[in-house]
Design a protein around this motif. Structure first.
Motif, PDB file in Angstrom:
ATOM      1  N   ASP A 247       0.813  -1.217   0.000  1.00  0.00           N
ATOM      2  CA  ASP A 247       0.000   0.000   0.000  1.00  0.00           C
ATOM      3  C   ASP A 247       0.841   1.260   0.000  1.00  0.00           C
ATOM      4  OD1 ASP A 247      -2.309  -1.563   0.116  1.00  0.00           O
ATOM      5  OD2 ASP A 247      -2.211  -1.681   2.302  1.00  0.00           O
ATOM      6  N   LYS A 248       2.047   1.176   0.583  1.00  0.00           N
ATOM      7  CA  LYS A 248       2.847   2.380   0.740  1.00  0.00           C
ATOM      8  C   LYS A 248       4.306   2.025   0.937  1.00  0.00           C
ATOM      9  CE  LYS A 248       3.027   6.622   3.567  1.00  0.00           C
ATOM     10  NZ  LYS A 248       2.455   7.308   4.756  1.00  0.00           N
ATOM     11  N   LYS A 249       5.189   2.868   0.398  1.00  0.00           N
ATOM     12  CA  LYS A 249       6.616   2.744   0.634  1.00  0.00           C
ATOM     13  C   LYS A 249       7.080   3.991   1.376  1.00  0.00           C
ATOM     14  CE  LYS A 249      11.095   2.440  -1.731  1.00  0.00           C
ATOM     15  NZ  LYS A 249      11.770   2.268  -3.041  1.00  0.00           N
ATOM     16  N   THR A 250       7.765   3.782   2.495  1.00  0.00           N
ATOM     17  CA  THR A 250       8.214   4.905   3.323  1.00  0.00           C
ATOM     18  C   THR A 250       9.729   4.902   3.429  1.00  0.00           C
ATOM     19  OG1 THR A 250       6.194   4.789   4.652  1.00  0.00           O
ATOM     20  CG2 THR A 250       8.039   6.021   5.577  1.00  0.00           C
ATOM     21  N   TYR A 259      18.006   1.529  13.751  1.00  0.00           N
ATOM     22  CA  TYR A 259      18.489   0.398  12.969  1.00  0.00           C
ATOM     23  C   TYR A 259      18.761   0.890  11.559  1.00  0.00           C
ATOM     24  CZ  TYR A 259      13.410   0.526  12.475  1.00  0.00           C
ATOM     25  OH  TYR A 259      12.115   0.943  12.318  1.00  0.00           O
ATOM     26  N   ASP A 260      19.343   0.021  10.727  1.00  0.00           N
ATOM     27  CA  ASP A 260      19.841   0.498   9.440  1.00  0.00           C
ATOM     28  C   ASP A 260      18.905   0.202   8.271  1.00  0.00           C
ATOM     29  OD1 ASP A 260      20.179  -2.193   9.545  1.00  0.00           O
ATOM     30  OD2 ASP A 260      22.267  -2.209   8.866  1.00  0.00           O
ATOM     31  N   ALA A 261      17.604   0.131   8.498  1.00  0.00           N
ATOM     32  CA  ALA A 261      16.651  -0.081   7.405  1.00  0.00           C
ATOM     33  C   ALA A 261      16.670   1.115   6.457  1.00  0.00           C
ATOM     34  CB  ALA A 261      15.252  -0.291   7.956  1.00  0.00           C
ATOM     35  N   HIS A 262      16.642   0.825   5.170  1.00  0.00           N
ATOM     36  CA  HIS A 262      16.640   1.886   4.164  1.00  0.00           C
ATOM     37  C   HIS A 262      15.237   2.449   3.948  1.00  0.00           C
ATOM     38  CE1 HIS A 262      16.519   3.472  -0.023  1.00  0.00           C
ATOM     39  NE2 HIS A 262      17.696   3.967   0.329  1.00  0.00           N
ATOM     40  N   HIS A 263      14.237   1.549   3.919  1.00  0.00           N
ATOM     41  CA  HIS A 263      12.846   1.985   3.787  1.00  0.00           C
ATOM     42  C   HIS A 263      11.917   0.907   4.320  1.00  0.00           C
ATOM     43  CE1 HIS A 263      13.668  -0.128  -0.088  1.00  0.00           C
ATOM     44  NE2 HIS A 263      12.439  -0.577   0.062  1.00  0.00           N
ATOM     45  N   GLN A 264      10.643   1.223   4.391  1.00  0.00           N
ATOM     46  CA  GLN A 264       9.622   0.281   4.845  1.00  0.00           C
ATOM     47  C   GLN A 264       8.586   0.074   3.754  1.00  0.00           C
ATOM     48  OE1 GLN A 264       8.071   1.987   8.481  1.00  0.00           O
ATOM     49  NE2 GLN A 264       9.658   1.053   9.743  1.00  0.00           N
ATOM     50  N   LEU A 265       8.071  -1.154   3.679  1.00  0.00           N
ATOM     51  CA  LEU A 265       6.979  -1.481   2.765  1.00  0.00           C
ATOM     52  C   LEU A 265       5.760  -1.854   3.597  1.00  0.00           C
ATOM     53  CD1 LEU A 265       8.834  -3.645   0.076  1.00  0.00           C
ATOM     54  CD2 LEU A 265       8.260  -1.214  -0.014  1.00  0.00           C
ATOM     55  N   LEU A 266       4.659  -1.130   3.389  1.00  0.00           N
ATOM     56  CA  LEU A 266       3.436  -1.343   4.153  1.00  0.00           C
ATOM     57  C   LEU A 266       2.456  -2.152   3.319  1.00  0.00           C
ATOM     58  CD1 LEU A 266       4.848   1.257   5.339  1.00  0.00           C
ATOM     59  CD2 LEU A 266       2.589   1.926   6.145  1.00  0.00           C
TER      60      LEU A 266
END
Length: 360
Positions: A247-250, A259-266
Motif C-alpha cells: 500500500d505504501k513505501k516509506t 536500525y539500518d533499514a533503508h525503507h519500509q513497505l506497508l
C-alpha cells in the motif's frame, strides 16, 4: 501554604519589594517567597540545606524528591480541580518527582513535571510513603471479616501492588484476592483473578539473562507471511514471489535512528523493514504483522503463534520469558536480544498482532 523542594519551580507574578516576590507554584497556588531562596539555575557545587522530611529521597526508587501514590486506580486531573478532565489513571505505589507540596491535605500536587503541557494533578492526601508488600497483606488480614467495604478496598490495592512485586509475592497476593472474590460470589472478578493467578504462576521462574541469550533457536524461529515461510532476516525477493501489492513505501531518511533499514513497505497485513547492503540483494524483516489475518504467523522455537493461538497456551509455553504490565494485561513482551524485543497482543483469548521494537 506549602513547601518547595530544592529545584522546585516558581513563576514570578510580581516583585513586592527587594526581598519578596509574589509567585505561582506548579499547582497554580499563589503566595510569597523570599528571593534569598530563589535562583535562575542550580549548580552541583551549590551549598544547600536538605529537603524537608515531607519529601522522600535516596530510597532507591527515584533520584529526585518524590512521593508515592497511596490509592488504587487514582485519577490524575489535567487541572487542579475535582471536576477537571482526567489525564491518566495511576497505580498504587507509583513514585512521582514533586516540586511543591501544599500543607492542606485536600490541596493539589502536580505530578507531571515543569512543562505546562505535561502537568497532571492529584490531591495531597493520596501521596505519601510506599506501601510495603507484607504490611499491605497484614493490614488486609487484620480487617474485620464483616467489613466488606474496607476489605474490598484493600483487595483492589493488593491487586495493583502484586503487579509490582516479585513473582512469588504476586502469586501470594492473587491467591488472597481470588479467595475474597470467590467469597463475594463475584463471577467476573473471580474469573479474572483466576486468570491472573494462572499467569503469575507461569511467570514464577523467569530465565536469567545469561540463559536468555541462548534461548531462541534461529533454525526454529521464523515468520509466515501469507502462508510463505521466511526467516527473521530474508531476501526481499521471497516476498516478491507472493505477488502482493504494497500500500505504501516509506523512506526512513533521518528518522532511521535505531536500525539500518533503508525503507519500509506497508502491506495490507504486515510491514517490512527493507535493508540495502552494498553488493548484496535487498533483505527484509517483519516489523509488524496482523496475526488475525489468515496465513500470517510468527514461530518461536517451533511454537506457532497465529489467529488460533490461545492466550493460555502462549503463557504456558513462554511464561519464563514474557513480561506484562498492569495497564496492558494482554500485551506480552519478550526480549530477543540487547537490540530489540517483540510484542504479542491478545484479544478475547486469541493472538491478534506481532511487532518488533528496536532499542535506541
Amino acid at each position: 501554604l506549602g513547601v518547595f523542594a530544592r529545584g522546585g519551580y516558581v513563576e514570578k507574578i510580581e516583585s513586592v519589594d527587594d526581598t519578596w516576590w509574589k509567585v505561582k507554584a506548579d499547582n497554580n497556588m499563589t503566595g510569597y517567597v523570599n528571593t534569598e531562596y530563589l535562583v535562575s539555575r542550580l549548580n552541583a557545587a551549590d551549598y544547600y540545606d536538605p529537603d524537608p522530611d515531607i519529601f522522600i529521597q535516596n530510597d532507591g526508587h527515584m533520584g529526585c524528591p518524590h512521593l508515592f501514590v497511596r490509592a488504587s486506580s487514582l485519577k490524575a486531573r489535567k487541572e487542579p480541580h475535582p471536576s477537571a478532565k482526567v489525564d491518566r489513571i495511576l497505580l498504587i505505589n507509583t513514585p512521582f518527582c514533586i516540586s511543591f507540596i501544599p500543607f492542606d491535605e485536600n490541596g493539589w500536587v502536580n505530578i507531571g513535571g515543569f512543562s505546562k503541557e505535561t502537568r497532571a494533578y492529584i490531591q495531597r492526601k493520596y501521596l505519601g510513603e510506599r506501601y510495603k508488600f507484607e504490611e499491605a497483606i497484614q493490614t488486609y488480614l487484620n480487617l474485620d471479616k464483616q467489613d466488606i467495604a474496607n476489605r474490598k478496598l484493600w483487595i483492589e490495592r493488593l491487586t495493583e501492588i502484586s503487579w509490582q512485586e516479585n513473582p512469588a509475592d504476586r502469586v501470594k497476593a492473587l491467591e488472597i484476592c481470588y479467595t475474597f472474590w470467590k467469597e463475594q460470589k463475584d463471577v467476573q472478578k473471580t474469573n479474572q483473578t483466576e486468570f491472573d493467578l494462572f499467569r503469575a504462576k507461569a511467570m514464577q521462574n523467569p530465565l536469567p539473562p545469561e540463559i536468555m541469550e541462548s534461548y531462541f533457536k534461529p533454525e526454529d524461529t521464523y515468520m509466515i507471511l501469507n502462508n510463505k515461510k521466511v526467516r527473521w532476516l530474508f531476501p526481499l525477493s521471497e516476498v516478491n514471489e507472493l505477488n502482493l501489492p504494497y500500500d505504501k513505501k516509506t523512506d526512513m531518511g533521518d528518522e532511521n535512528m535505531c536500525y539500518d533499514a533503508h525503507h519500509q513497505l506497508l502491506f495490507k497485513t504486515f510491514v517490512l523493514n527493507v535493508y540495502q547492503y552494498e553488493y548484496e540483494p535487498e533483505k527484509a524483516s517483519v516489523l509488524s504483522m496482523d496475526l488475525s489475518a489468515i496465513g500470517n504467523a510468527t514461530v518461536i522455537n517451533n511454537f506457532k503463534i497465529d489467529k488460533d493461538t490461545a492466550e493460555k497456551d502462549f503463557i504456558t509455553h513462554f511464561g519464563q520469558v514474557i513480561n506484562v504490565h498492569y495497564s496492558e494485561p494482554h500485551t506480552y513482551y519478550i526480549n530477543l536480544s540487547d537490540a530489540s524485543f517483540i510484542t504479542i497482543v491478545f484479544k478475547n483469548g486469541k493472538a491478534i498482532s506481532f511487532k518488533e521494537t528496536f532499542y535506541c
